[in-house]
Motif scaffolding. Sequence first.
Motif: not given
Length: 537
Positions: A116-133, A144-153
């Motif tokens: 569980t991930i909660t309570g963050f701003t993720v920014q200025d990244d390739f992807f903000g939060i990635v759930l991997f294969p 909050i996810a902003h200013s990334n290539l994609a916010g949540i992937y």
Amino acid sequence: MNKSESRKAIVIGIILLFFGMYAVSASDTLVTTNSQLMNREWLYVGGTGPGNYTTIQSAINDANPGDTVFVYSGTYYENVVVNKDNINLIGENNDTTVIDGLSLGDAVDIMSEGVTITGFTVQDDFFGIVLFPYYNNNTVIGNIAHSNLAGIYVWLSNNNTVIGNTAYSNVDYGIQVWLSNNNIVMGNTVSNNDCGIFIDSSSNNSVTENTVLNNDNGIFIDSSSYNHLTGNIVSNYIYGIWIDSSSYNDIIGNTVSDNSFGILLDYSSNNNIIGNTVSDNGGGIHLQVSSNDNDIIQNTITSNSAAIFLHTSYSNTIMENTVTHNHEEIYLYQSNSNNLYHNNLIDNYQDSYDDGSNAWDNGYPSGGNYWSVYIGMDNDGDGIGDTPYNISGGSNQDRYPFMEPNGWVNEPPDKPDKPSGETKGKINTDYIYTTKTIDVDGDQVCYQWDWGDGSQSTWLGPYDSGLFAAAEHSWSVKGDYSIKVKAKDIHDVESDWSDPLPVTMPCSYKIPMQWFWERLFQRFPNAFPLLRHLLGY
């Protein structure tokens, strides 16, 4: 004190000193162990506490599965990898607890399960939060996810929950689900991205109650099936909801407004578009290029440039929609074998157009559509116009236009009265029973009787609503039976069964001097009650 007593006292003292030292040592060990357990359950990053970690990654590296990593407010310039199961990664405040990847990678990569991930701003990244294969069952909530290539992937990952996040001003996607199934994307606010929510090559995902605003494209479903889009608010620059090369998806109960295209289907079949509110778009609901066998039902389509538009699309069902105050009503271009009926078409600027071969009614008495511009008469009072309504563009007609909006809405007859008639009798003797019902629409009704002996009547009638109806029956075997009856109207809509009437048919046998008893009972109709009962009179 003699020597023996003195020696005894020294031994006792040594023993007590030994146990005291052991107790102190054990207590210290217990305190140390408990402290270690507490530190391993909750690891703190930032803040002013002694021994707190200075980076999120170092805390995760020291954590065990099931631990919680709590991060105090601040900006953390790092790329975090969560590679242990069941970690709870909690930020103090999603406005002030920031992970900034400095465009060197992803802010947070989840490479484990049950995280569980909660309570963050993720920014200025390739992807903000990635759930991997191949890592499943994770929860991303309240970030909050902003200013990334994609916010949540969500990438090749199943059974995850993405809920209550804000994704804005990402270059490509606010939330992207690719090659992933059975995920829940719910209650997120997604704005000012190129695409708000993108479901790509994925199945059985639920996209529910999201607010998707001011993106170039709102919700985009590509090469995907069996997904459920429900209760979203969608208002964007180009496409509201775009379904491309996808099938068996449900688009239900969404509010889609102020887009260039409200709901668009390309090369997409067997989808359900039901109960949406589609307003103030360029195109309301638009099907094109072999979008076949879709159901467009019970939508409210208002104040669009074009309400419903079909281009080279076949065998779709368009029914029970309310289409009002649009510039163009329903426009069918090079499209055939579509069925359009039971729609309310009211006060649209330009009438419907059809240059193909399509059905604009469902036959009689089911009927066609309501057209506010229809000027025909209804001399027989069945609620359907006596002359067809012509569709421009070819030779298509609505042969049975309704005179009033929702004229096809039909209530079933009321449950019929409990049957009335003889409750005791003789076998092989005909008895007459009666009932009645009210049809709230004023339709005539027919009745079907169930005699309780395994036989039912055919539909008898029609009878006018509220008038008594009668039926006759005899029983060939003695016994106890229950008679019930139901009604249906001229539209074949059936009532419930009536309450049952119990009847008893005693055994029939040859009564000696039968003529004598019949005359006796006729002469004295109120006499001999016991004898009457025994002889079956």
